[in-house]
Design an enzyme around this catalytic site. Structure first.
Site, PDB file in Angstrom:
ATOM      1  N   ILE A 135      -2.220  -7.841  14.239  1.00 40.32           N
ATOM      2  CA  ILE A 135      -1.074  -7.912  15.295  1.00 40.32           C
ATOM      3  C   ILE A 135      -1.581  -7.033  16.550  1.00 40.32           C
ATOM      4  O   ILE A 135      -1.282  -7.288  17.594  1.00 40.32           O
ATOM      5  CB  ILE A 135       0.338  -7.114  14.381  1.00 40.32           C
ATOM      6  N   LEU A 136      -2.317  -5.830  15.991  1.00 37.71           N
ATOM      7  CA  LEU A 136      -2.796  -5.065  17.191  1.00 37.71           C
ATOM      8  C   LEU A 136      -3.536  -5.922  18.093  1.00 37.71           C
ATOM      9  O   LEU A 136      -3.456  -5.720  19.324  1.00 37.71           O
ATOM     10  CB  LEU A 136      -3.321  -3.751  16.865  1.00 37.71           C
ATOM     11  N   LYS A 152     -11.002  -3.986  19.067  1.00 37.31           N
ATOM     12  CA  LYS A 152      -9.682  -4.259  19.479  1.00 37.31           C
ATOM     13  C   LYS A 152      -9.261  -4.223  20.915  1.00 37.31           C
ATOM     14  O   LYS A 152      -8.241  -4.588  21.158  1.00 37.31           O
ATOM     15  CB  LYS A 152      -8.745  -3.571  18.556  1.00 37.31           C
ATOM     16  N   ASN A 182       0.717  -1.232   0.023  1.00 41.37           N
ATOM     17  CA  ASN A 182       0.002  -0.095  -0.059  1.00 41.37           C
ATOM     18  C   ASN A 182       0.805   1.388  -0.050  1.00 41.37           C
ATOM     19  O   ASN A 182       2.017   1.256  -0.061  1.00 41.37           O
ATOM     20  CB  ASN A 182      -1.109   0.038   1.225  1.00 41.37           C
ATOM     21  N   ASP A 216      -4.105  -6.650   5.162  1.00 41.96           N
ATOM     22  CA  ASP A 216      -5.116  -7.586   6.008  1.00 41.96           C
ATOM     23  C   ASP A 216      -4.780  -9.008   5.347  1.00 41.96           C
ATOM     24  O   ASP A 216      -5.427  -9.942   5.861  1.00 41.96           O
ATOM     25  CB  ASP A 216      -6.446  -7.087   5.836  1.00 41.96           C
ATOM     26  N   LYS A 222       9.062 -16.006 -11.077  1.00 45.40           N
ATOM     27  CA  LYS A 222       8.502 -15.130 -11.628  1.00 45.40           C
ATOM     28  C   LYS A 222       7.334 -15.891 -12.499  1.00 45.40           C
ATOM     29  O   LYS A 222       7.669 -16.768 -13.310  1.00 45.40           O
ATOM     30  CB  LYS A 222       9.155 -14.201 -12.542  1.00 45.40           C
ATOM     31  N   LYS A 234     -13.570   0.183  15.672  1.00 41.27           N
ATOM     32  CA  LYS A 234     -12.285  -0.468  15.805  1.00 41.27           C
ATOM     33  C   LYS A 234     -11.535  -0.495  17.094  1.00 41.27           C
ATOM     34  O   LYS A 234     -11.119  -1.510  17.445  1.00 41.27           O
ATOM     35  CB  LYS A 234     -11.519   0.166  14.673  1.00 41.27           C
ATOM     36  N   PHE A 240      -4.066   2.997  15.205  1.00 41.38           N
ATOM     37  CA  PHE A 240      -4.479   4.011  14.178  1.00 41.38           C
ATOM     38  C   PHE A 240      -5.595   3.322  13.278  1.00 41.38           C
ATOM     39  O   PHE A 240      -5.711   2.340  13.179  1.00 41.38           O
ATOM     40  CB  PHE A 240      -3.418   4.201  13.280  1.00 41.38           C
TER      41      PHE A 240
END
Ligand code: PMT
Length: 404
Positions: A312-313, A346, A215, A284, A294, A342, A328
């Site tokens: 992970i969080l 979490k 990203n 994700d 390739k 969220k 975040f």
């Protein structure tokens, strides 16, 4: 926070230059310190004057340069060697040659700069610069230990190509790193000794040998949070996905590529953390079966099977004794609503919500901090300013949490 910035901007330092080719970097350092609002009084040794002229430093600092113990005495009581070290907030020796470090270690005072250092009533910071063999020499290392024992702050050196053509430890830190370190030095150490683990940047999920899913996260926000935490005296470890950014000096950096690697690194390091801040834009999903070579082009459709990555969080917040957790939320719409959902899902104390289309890759940001008490709006500003404000809120909540 503005109050702290104003206080730092009223500070003044003595910049001591000694004999090293790295002294050319001190010209840029002077400019950067002045840009941060810190006043600079330059004092040079004879050896420094052989590499760069006092006229250059006078022009850059806007003040007469002090060089002589016996002549050029600017003080009315003829006591420059006493007065200089009494009217400054800190002394920074950059570059500090091996010879000058030896003088400091043994308390010699045979020129203006070493005398000012001995007679000082303020902190002393030293940025060594020398050939790698000089750096490794046991005498040098002994002297360095003595400086540390005496409470003198050592910045660097770094490793790399040296002016003599050799490669190794002994390069003076870059002017930007030193200017940041001086600025941090004056910042109140509200997080002294607190261990903070930060994730930053994007992750890269391999498809084949040359392609992957990633990203547009640049890492700027995560690196700014790490830098702001360091300013506050925290012991900072950062796990970073691939970025082009330089890690600020003083931060323990672990580079990773994929979400799985980031997860392993967090699992390894989190037990030691008091505060965890997940700034990374973690993919994700990852490809179920990445291909080693390739993938060859063909006329038929290529279908990739994607499987979820670990959260992970979520993992950190779910530990039996979790650190104080900050997340975040990067949303493209319904910012507060999605971010608060969220935060609750979490089970974390604080979430920094930003609109992804405005925040990602940008130099500045606008955020809303959501916690159990309510919200704090951080108006648009550069990411370091945002990070400093975020940390002030973290400090408030963390203190409340540890006091109850
Ligand atoms: O890097 P920059 O260019 O400066 O951009 C900054 C940023 C926009 C990336 C940053 O400000 C930001 O919003 N980071 C979080 C991006 C994100 O992945 O948000 P999310 O809403 O998908 O995830 C929520 C939280 O869970 C985040 O703290 C994230 O680190 C964490 N997470 C997400 C997925 C996952 N598998 N593991 C996680 O830990």
């Amino acid at each position: 926070m503005q109050r702290i910035m104003n206080q730092i901007q009223n500070k003044n330092i003595i910049l001591g230059l000694t004999g090293s080719i790295a002294v050319y970097k001190s010209a840029e350092l002077t400019r950067l310190l002045l840009d941060q609002g810190i006043q600079v009084q330059v004092v040079m040794t004879d050896a420094a004057c052989r590499f760069i002229t006092p006229a250059t430093m006078q022009a850059l600092s806007g003040k007469p340069v002090f060089t002589e113990l016996w002549q050029d005495n600017h003080a009315t009581n003829q006591m420059d060697h006493i007065n200089l070290g009494r009217t400054t907030n800190a002394i920074l020796i950059a570059p500090a040659s091996a010879d000058f470090i030896a003088k400091l270690a043994h308390g010699l005072a045979d020129d203006l700069l070493s005398t000012v250092c001995l007679a000082r009533d303020c902190p002393l910071i030293v940025a060594p610069a020398m050939n790698r063999k000089m750096w490794e020499n046991p005498a040098m290392q002994r002297n360095l230990k003595q400086l540390e024992t005496d409470g003198i702050t050592i910045l660097g050196p770094a490793s790399g190509i040296q002016a003599c053509g050799e490669e190794g430890m002994g390069r003076m830190l870059e002017p930007g790193e030193l200017a940041d370190a001086v600025f941090s030095f004056f910042w109140p150490k509200l997080l002294s000794g607190i261990k903070i683990l930060i994730t930053a940047g994007p992750t890269y999920e391999q498809i084949d040998a040359v392609r992957g899913i990633t990203n547009r996260s640049s890492g700027k926000m995560g690196y700014a949070v790490a830098k702001a935490a360091l300013e506050l005296g925290a012991v900072v470890t950062m796990i970073s996905g691939p970025t082009t950014l330089l890690c600020p000096h003083g931060i323990a950096l672990k580079n990773v590529t994929s979400a799985a690697e980031m997860f392993s690194a967090v699992q390894e390091l989190v037990a030691d953390a008091d505060i965890f801040i997940g700034v990374a834009a973690v993919a994700d999903y990852r490809v179920a079966q990445p291909v080693e070579h390739k993938i060859k082009k063909s006329a038929s459709t290529l279908t990739l099977e994607l499987i979820p990555n670990p959260d992970i969080l979520g993992y950190v917040a779910g530990l039996p004794s979790p650190p104080f957790c900050v997340g975040f939320a990067a949303e493209s719409q319904n910012l507060r609503e999605y971010a608060e959902t969220k935060r609750k899902a979490k089970n974390i104390q604080l979430i920094a919500a930003n609109l992804v289309q405005e925040a990602i890759g940008a130099d500045d940001n606008e955020m809303v901090l959501l916690d159990a008490v309510g919200e704090t709006i951080l108006p648009r500003a550069d990411k370091l300013t945002q990070a400093r404000a975020l940390l002030q809120r973290i400090i408030q909540l963390y203190r409340q949490g540890t006091q109850t």
